[in-house]
Design a protein around this motif. Structure first.
Motif, PDB file in Angstrom:
ATOM      1  N   LEU A   3      12.442   1.455   3.030  1.00  0.00           N
ATOM      2  CA  LEU A   3      11.267   1.254   3.533  1.00  0.00           C
ATOM      3  C   LEU A   3      10.149   1.513   2.591  1.00  0.00           C
ATOM      4  O   LEU A   3       9.171   1.039   2.458  1.00  0.00           O
ATOM      5  CB  LEU A   3      11.070   2.576   4.454  1.00  0.00           C
ATOM      6  CG  LEU A   3       9.714   2.935   5.455  1.00  0.00           C
ATOM      7  CD1 LEU A   3       9.438   1.670   6.263  1.00  0.00           C
ATOM      8  CD2 LEU A   3       9.731   3.990   6.076  1.00  0.00           C
ATOM      9  N   ARG A   4      10.503   2.164   1.445  1.00  0.00           N
ATOM     10  CA  ARG A   4       9.316   2.389   0.370  1.00  0.00           C
ATOM     11  C   ARG A   4       9.184   0.926  -0.307  1.00  0.00           C
ATOM     12  O   ARG A   4       8.067   0.698  -0.827  1.00  0.00           O
ATOM     13  CB  ARG A   4       9.910   3.332  -0.721  1.00  0.00           C
ATOM     14  CG  ARG A   4       8.977   3.489  -1.751  1.00  0.00           C
ATOM     15  CD  ARG A   4       7.668   4.103  -1.476  1.00  0.00           C
ATOM     16  NE  ARG A   4       6.796   4.110  -2.282  1.00  0.00           N
ATOM     17  CZ  ARG A   4       5.451   4.844  -2.279  1.00  0.00           C
ATOM     18  NH1 ARG A   4       5.129   5.077  -1.356  1.00  0.00           N
ATOM     19  NH2 ARG A   4       4.744   4.581  -3.423  1.00  0.00           N
ATOM     20  N   ARG A   5      10.440   0.131  -0.583  1.00  0.00           N
ATOM     21  CA  ARG A   5      10.298  -1.181  -1.341  1.00  0.00           C
ATOM     22  C   ARG A   5       9.522  -2.036  -0.482  1.00  0.00           C
ATOM     23  O   ARG A   5       8.630  -2.774  -0.750  1.00  0.00           O
ATOM     24  CB  ARG A   5      11.620  -1.572  -1.317  1.00  0.00           C
ATOM     25  CG  ARG A   5      12.397  -0.988  -2.620  1.00  0.00           C
ATOM     26  CD  ARG A   5      13.747  -1.797  -2.987  1.00  0.00           C
ATOM     27  NE  ARG A   5      14.702  -2.096  -2.052  1.00  0.00           N
ATOM     28  CZ  ARG A   5      15.465  -1.064  -1.759  1.00  0.00           C
ATOM     29  NH1 ARG A   5      15.446   0.124  -2.201  1.00  0.00           N
ATOM     30  NH2 ARG A   5      16.301  -1.343  -0.634  1.00  0.00           N
ATOM     31  N   LEU A   6       9.617  -2.070   0.905  1.00  0.00           N
ATOM     32  CA  LEU A   6       8.706  -2.690   1.896  1.00  0.00           C
ATOM     33  C   LEU A   6       7.422  -2.326   1.773  1.00  0.00           C
ATOM     34  O   LEU A   6       6.518  -3.229   1.805  1.00  0.00           O
ATOM     35  CB  LEU A   6       9.405  -2.646   3.467  1.00  0.00           C
ATOM     36  CG  LEU A   6       8.505  -3.536   4.311  1.00  0.00           C
ATOM     37  CD1 LEU A   6       8.628  -4.820   4.222  1.00  0.00           C
ATOM     38  CD2 LEU A   6       9.209  -2.965   5.793  1.00  0.00           C
ATOM     39  N   TYR A   7       7.057  -1.158   1.751  1.00  0.00           N
ATOM     40  CA  TYR A   7       5.854  -0.528   1.628  1.00  0.00           C
ATOM     41  C   TYR A   7       5.053  -1.029   0.189  1.00  0.00           C
ATOM     42  O   TYR A   7       4.022  -1.654   0.432  1.00  0.00           O
ATOM     43  CB  TYR A   7       5.676   1.086   1.657  1.00  0.00           C
ATOM     44  CG  TYR A   7       4.201   1.345   1.657  1.00  0.00           C
ATOM     45  CD1 TYR A   7       3.391   1.415   2.328  1.00  0.00           C
ATOM     46  CD2 TYR A   7       3.899   2.185   0.235  1.00  0.00           C
ATOM     47  CE1 TYR A   7       2.035   2.062   2.057  1.00  0.00           C
ATOM     48  CE2 TYR A   7       2.824   2.652  -0.051  1.00  0.00           C
ATOM     49  CZ  TYR A   7       1.903   2.558   0.844  1.00  0.00           C
ATOM     50  OH  TYR A   7       0.653   2.929   0.506  1.00  0.00           O
ATOM     51  N   ASP A   8       5.757  -0.895  -0.775  1.00  0.00           N
ATOM     52  CA  ASP A   8       5.259  -1.363  -1.922  1.00  0.00           C
ATOM     53  C   ASP A   8       5.043  -2.751  -2.075  1.00  0.00           C
ATOM     54  O   ASP A   8       4.085  -3.596  -2.753  1.00  0.00           O
ATOM     55  CB  ASP A   8       6.377  -0.975  -3.191  1.00  0.00           C
ATOM     56  CG  ASP A   8       6.230   0.432  -3.439  1.00  0.00           C
ATOM     57  OD1 ASP A   8       5.324   1.026  -2.996  1.00  0.00           O
ATOM     58  OD2 ASP A   8       7.143   0.801  -3.957  1.00  0.00           O
ATOM     59  N   SER A   9       5.963  -3.481  -1.474  1.00  0.00           N
ATOM     60  CA  SER A   9       5.842  -5.176  -1.533  1.00  0.00           C
ATOM     61  C   SER A   9       4.408  -5.531  -0.485  1.00  0.00           C
ATOM     62  O   SER A   9       3.652  -6.372  -1.037  1.00  0.00           O
ATOM     63  CB  SER A   9       6.865  -5.824  -0.777  1.00  0.00           C
ATOM     64  OG  SER A   9       6.755  -6.945  -0.490  1.00  0.00           O
ATOM     65  N   LYS A  10       4.274  -5.034   0.314  1.00  0.00           N
ATOM     66  CA  LYS A  10       3.144  -5.213   1.365  1.00  0.00           C
ATOM     67  C   LYS A  10       1.877  -4.855   0.777  1.00  0.00           C
ATOM     68  O   LYS A  10       0.733  -5.599   0.581  1.00  0.00           O
ATOM     69  CB  LYS A  10       3.111  -4.413   2.731  1.00  0.00           C
ATOM     70  CG  LYS A  10       4.096  -4.935   3.569  1.00  0.00           C
ATOM     71  CD  LYS A  10       3.436  -6.281   4.188  1.00  0.00           C
ATOM     72  CE  LYS A  10       4.526  -6.816   5.017  1.00  0.00           C
ATOM     73  NZ  LYS A  10       4.134  -8.117   5.588  1.00  0.00           N
TER      74      LYS A  10
END
Length: 110
Positions: A3-10
């Protein structure tokens, strides 16, 4: 984790789109903050003023307005604060921390 990687990507994608156009935000005239005084929206208001976004527009709400028509269509979570950006495809951002992070992206501080 994931979830953190997805957030950082967005957030990285948002930064790329916004950084070049951030000159439009110098006064905050393209932003509208929906909030209720005495709530977490006050932190967003404080951050906006600290960043020099003095022309940000405000929509003061009452608790009974959160679940009604117009606001419910802006923020389906029916929570406050909410920031609406009237440019860049009208992104709407919920939750105080995310709003403050967005303000820091569009209006870099010294």
């Amino acid at each position: 984790g994931k979830l953190r990687r997805l957030y950082d990507s967005k957030m990285s994608q948002i930064k790329e789109v916004i950084v070049e156009e951030s000159r439009e935000y110098r006064t905050g005239e393209n932003l509208r903050l929906y909030y209720i005084p005495g709530t977490r929206g006050t932190r967003v208001l404080w951050a906006a003023y600290e960043l020099g976004l003095n022309e940000i527009k405000f929509s003061l709400l009452k608790w009974n307005e959160l679940k009604k028509g117009k606001y419910s269509s802006i923020n389906p979570n029916q929570t406050i604060p909410t920031l609406e950006d009237e440019t860049l495809d009208n992104p709407v951002i919920f939750e105080g921390g995310a709003i403050i992070e967005y303000l820091l992206i569009i209006q870099p501080h010294n």
